[in-house]
Design an enzyme around this catalytic site. Structure first.
Site, PDB file in Angstrom:
ATOM      1  N   CYS A  72     -23.876 -14.987  -6.110  1.00  0.00           N
ATOM      2  CA  CYS A  72     -24.709 -13.963  -5.477  1.00  0.00           C
ATOM      3  C   CYS A  72     -24.020 -12.630  -5.721  1.00  0.00           C
ATOM      4  O   CYS A  72     -23.083 -12.555  -6.504  1.00  0.00           O
ATOM      5  CB  CYS A  72     -24.981 -14.248  -3.999  1.00  0.00           C
ATOM      6  N   HIS A 121      -5.867 -28.716  -5.158  1.00  0.00           N
ATOM      7  CA  HIS A 121      -5.330 -28.948  -3.818  1.00  0.00           C
ATOM      8  C   HIS A 121      -6.394 -29.276  -2.783  1.00  0.00           C
ATOM      9  O   HIS A 121      -6.101 -29.971  -1.802  1.00  0.00           O
ATOM     10  CB  HIS A 121      -4.552 -27.722  -3.337  1.00  0.00           C
TER      11      HIS A 121
END
Length: 156
Positions: A65, A98
Site C-alpha cells: 500500500c 527468525h
C-alpha cells in the site's frame, strides 16, 4: 514458490513491477488486485491475501500500500498471518528466518522499485530457522497468543 501479491490503489504501480520481477525469477504469482489506480480500500486486499494463504493457494505473499502500515495492520488481524513491513533487506530475511514471516509488506511511497526488488529477492530466498530451538519456541509463543485471543481461528 507460489506467491500471492496484492495492493491497494496506492501500491498498484509498485505491485505491477514486483509481480513481473517475481515472475522473471521463476515463481508462480497469483495477483489478487488492485488492478488499477482507482481509489480502493486496503483492508480488502489484506483479507484476500490472508484467505488465499489459509486456503493453501500460496506459500507466501507480498502486500503493498502507500506506506505499508495499513495492509500490515489489517493482515495481522487474521490468524496464522505473520506480516512484516520491511523497507530494508535485513528485516526481510530476518523476519522469515527468525519469525516465520509469511507476508512481506512494502510501502510504495517509501521504497522505489530497485530497492523493492532487492527486498523481495532476499525475502524469497530466506528460510525459517526451524532447526534452532529458540526460534521455534518463540514462534510457538506467538501462536499461543493468537490461540488465546482468537480461539475460533483456523491456522493456515
Amino acid at each position: 514458490m507460489r506467491l500471492v501479491v496484492a495492493s491497494d490503489h496506492a501500491g498498484f504501480l509498485l505491485k505491477e513491477e514486483v509481480r513481473a520481477y517475481v515472475e522473471r525469477l521463476g515463481h508462480d504469482v497469483i495477483d489478487l488486485g488492485a488492478y488499477n489506480t482507482e481509489p480502493s480500500d486496503y483492508p480488502d486486499f489484506a483479507e484476500a491475501v490472508g484467505k488465499a494463504l489459509h486456503a493453501g493457494r500460496a506459500e507466501r505473499a507480498i502486500l503493498i500500500c502507500g506506506s505499508g502500515v495499513g495492509v500490515c495492520v489489517a493482515a495481522n488481524k487474521m490468524p496464522g498471518i505473520r506480516a512484516g513491513m520491511c523497507h530494508d533487506t535485513y528485516s526481510a530475511h530476518q523476519g522469515v528466518e527468525h519469525d516465520d514471516m509469511n507476508v512481506l509488506v512494502l510501502g510504495a511511497r517509501i521504497v522505489g522499485s530497485a530497492l523493492a526488488f532487492d527486498i523481495v529477492s532476499i525475502y524469497l530466498q530466506a528460510k525459517f530457522q526451524s532447526q534452532e530451538e529458540r526460534f521455534v519456541r518463540r514462534l510457538n509463543k506467538v501462536k499461543a497468543i493468537e490461540a488465546r485471543n482468537m480461539p475460533e481461528a483456523v491456522q493456515p
